[in-house]
Design an enzyme around this catalytic site. Structure first.
Site, PDB file in Angstrom:
ATOM      1  N   HIS A 110       0.819  -1.198  -0.017  1.00 51.61           N
ATOM      2  CA  HIS A 110      -0.013   0.110  -0.087  1.00 51.61           C
ATOM      3  C   HIS A 110       0.898   1.232   0.017  1.00 51.61           C
ATOM      4  O   HIS A 110       1.658   1.139   0.844  1.00 51.61           O
ATOM      5  CB  HIS A 110      -0.890   0.006   1.163  1.00 51.61           C
ATOM      6  CG  HIS A 110      -1.998  -1.202   1.394  1.00 51.61           C
ATOM      7  ND1 HIS A 110      -3.122  -0.910   0.755  1.00 51.61           N
ATOM      8  CD2 HIS A 110      -1.685  -2.335   1.681  1.00 51.61           C
ATOM      9  CE1 HIS A 110      -3.620  -2.212   0.975  1.00 51.61           C
ATOM     10  NE2 HIS A 110      -3.100  -2.918   1.292  1.00 51.61           N
ATOM     11  N   HIS A 130      -8.678  -8.038  -0.567  1.00 49.76           N
ATOM     12  CA  HIS A 130      -8.441  -8.446   0.691  1.00 49.76           C
ATOM     13  C   HIS A 130      -9.278  -9.602   1.610  1.00 49.76           C
ATOM     14  O   HIS A 130     -10.605  -9.244   1.566  1.00 49.76           O
ATOM     15  CB  HIS A 130      -8.194  -7.535   1.658  1.00 49.76           C
ATOM     16  CG  HIS A 130      -7.188  -6.410   1.584  1.00 49.76           C
ATOM     17  ND1 HIS A 130      -6.805  -5.533   0.592  1.00 49.76           N
ATOM     18  CD2 HIS A 130      -5.980  -6.325   2.221  1.00 49.76           C
ATOM     19  CE1 HIS A 130      -5.649  -5.103   0.499  1.00 49.76           C
ATOM     20  NE2 HIS A 130      -5.065  -5.392   1.732  1.00 49.76           N
ATOM     21  N   GLU A 151      -7.810 -12.532   5.918  1.00 45.85           N
ATOM     22  CA  GLU A 151      -6.713 -11.824   6.614  1.00 45.85           C
ATOM     23  C   GLU A 151      -7.414 -11.895   8.174  1.00 45.85           C
ATOM     24  O   GLU A 151      -6.598 -12.454   9.177  1.00 45.85           O
ATOM     25  CB  GLU A 151      -6.658 -10.373   6.297  1.00 45.85           C
ATOM     26  CG  GLU A 151      -5.630  -9.668   7.161  1.00 45.85           C
ATOM     27  CD  GLU A 151      -5.297  -8.268   6.908  1.00 45.85           C
ATOM     28  OE1 GLU A 151      -6.284  -7.568   5.954  1.00 45.85           O
ATOM     29  OE2 GLU A 151      -4.354  -7.635   7.168  1.00 45.85           O
TER      30      GLU A 151
HETATM   31 ZN    ZN Z   1      -3.169  -4.926   2.372  1.00 43.04          ZN
END
Ligand code: ZN
Length: 346
Positions: free
Chosen positions: A21, A196, A199
């Site tokens: 990022h 994503h 996670e």
């Molecule tokens: Zn990430």
């Protein structure tokens, strides 16, 4: 923390970085510089203190805090340049950088102007051996409507090097069905799809990302280890996982998935996922915020039991999973393999 090192010859191999990022790559010294540009006094010590978390929510707060300092296209150009310099120092040949366009929209910034500055800063590194591409992502805590606006913006920015559209933020917030329309718009415009998932969410979150959004790659995906049928499916379909071990430790995601209060990197499922035949790639996520870099992550992989041959394979996976036109991808893979052979790593 003692940082394990990967083999010396390996350090001379070019790498691909697919999950980083831009806003998570800002070193404390650059945080101070950005703040100064906007008349805010932040000390380096304060910035360092902000880069410490006890859980995922704490990390999201710090991420939001740092994005408040990125206000003008020139700020985006500066952080892009710093990230590119850092990647070059690590011999990264190709990187797909995720940019929180959802946050730009929230702050009423001009996504097109910011992307023009980012693309210009990135292009300057192409002659030096680093190709950069961009993934625009939306924030899961925001609405599906906001995501649609970002998708329209992303669709018009392919000429600036935007290759994919993704979703990040709090995985436990809104269901992905809220975002289906936005992802359809992005896909119809020719963008690749990433998400994503798995996670801090469970294995079903990964299935949902693939089935509802059509995700071609999964950010993190470590929850797959708790569902072996899903592992088999991911392996059969060779859907890449962008695994970021140090990030998982720092945000508490690792403790959550392993159901152990005191998580250690040694408990990370990276090697198990790899051994099960999944197409695993290795990344940093937010290198400055997690005090890591890509070379260090390969050191972590070595400490988790990857042999040198397996490290080379892991690195090559990064190029295979890249959103590059087939010919460019082949050229990068060929260069990688030639270099590995010359270093006697193959
Ligand atoms: Zn990430």
């Amino acid at each position: 923390m003692t940082v394990p090192t990967s083999p010396r010859a390996f350090a001379r191999l070019p790498l691909a970085e697919l999950h980083v990022h831009l806003e998570g790559s800002i070193a404390p010294s650059t945080v101070v510089e950005l703040a100064g540009r906007h008349g805010i006094r932040i000390t380096r010590e304060e910035a360092i203190a902000r880069y410490s978390y006890s859980n995922f929510a704490g990390f999201i707060e710090s991420f939001k805090w740092v994005t408040r300092l990125i206000r003008e296209p020139e700020d985006f150009a500066l952080i892009t340049e710093r990230l590119a310099q850092d990647l070059l120092r690590q011999s990264v040949a190709y990187a797909e950088v995720t940019i929180s366009a959802g946050v730009m929209l929230l702050r009423e910034q001009d996504i097109g102007a910011n992307m023009a500055a980012i693309a210009e800063a990135g292009t300057a590194f192409q002659d030096r051996g680093l190709k950069l591409a961009w993934i625009l992502d939306v924030v899961r805590q925001f609405s599906g409507e906001a995501a649609i606006a970002v998708a329209h913006a992303a669709a018009g920015l392919r000429s600036s090097g935007v290759v994919a559209f993704g979703i990040g933020g709090d995985e436990l917030a809104l269901p992905l069905s809220e975002f289906r329309r936005a992802f359809d718009i992005a896909r119809d415009a020719g963008l690749h799809i990433v998400a994503h998932a798995g996670e801090i969410g469970g294995p079903d979150s990964i299935r949902e990302a693939i089935e509802v959004l059509g995700a071609e790659r999964i950010g993190h995906g470590i929850a797959a280890i708790n569902d072996l049928a899903l592992c088999d499916e991911l392996a059969a379909r060779q859907i890449p996982l962008e695994v970021c071990p140090t990030s998982n430790l720092a945000t508490g995601a690792l403790a959550l998935q392993r159901r152990k209060p005191a998580a250690l990197l040694a408990n990370h499922p990276l090697k198990e996922l790899y051994d099960r035949g999944l197409r695993v790639t290795l990344s940093t996520d937010d290198p400055a915020m997690f005090h890591t870099n890509l070379r260090q992550e390969y050191g972590v992989a070595a400490s988790l039991g990857f042999s040198t041959t397996e490290l080379v394979h892991l690195a090559e996976n990064g190029f295979h999973a890249a959103f590059l036109p087939p010919e460019e991808k082949l050229t990068l893979i060929r260069t990688f393999r030639e270099r590995a052979a010359a270093l006697r790593l193959l």
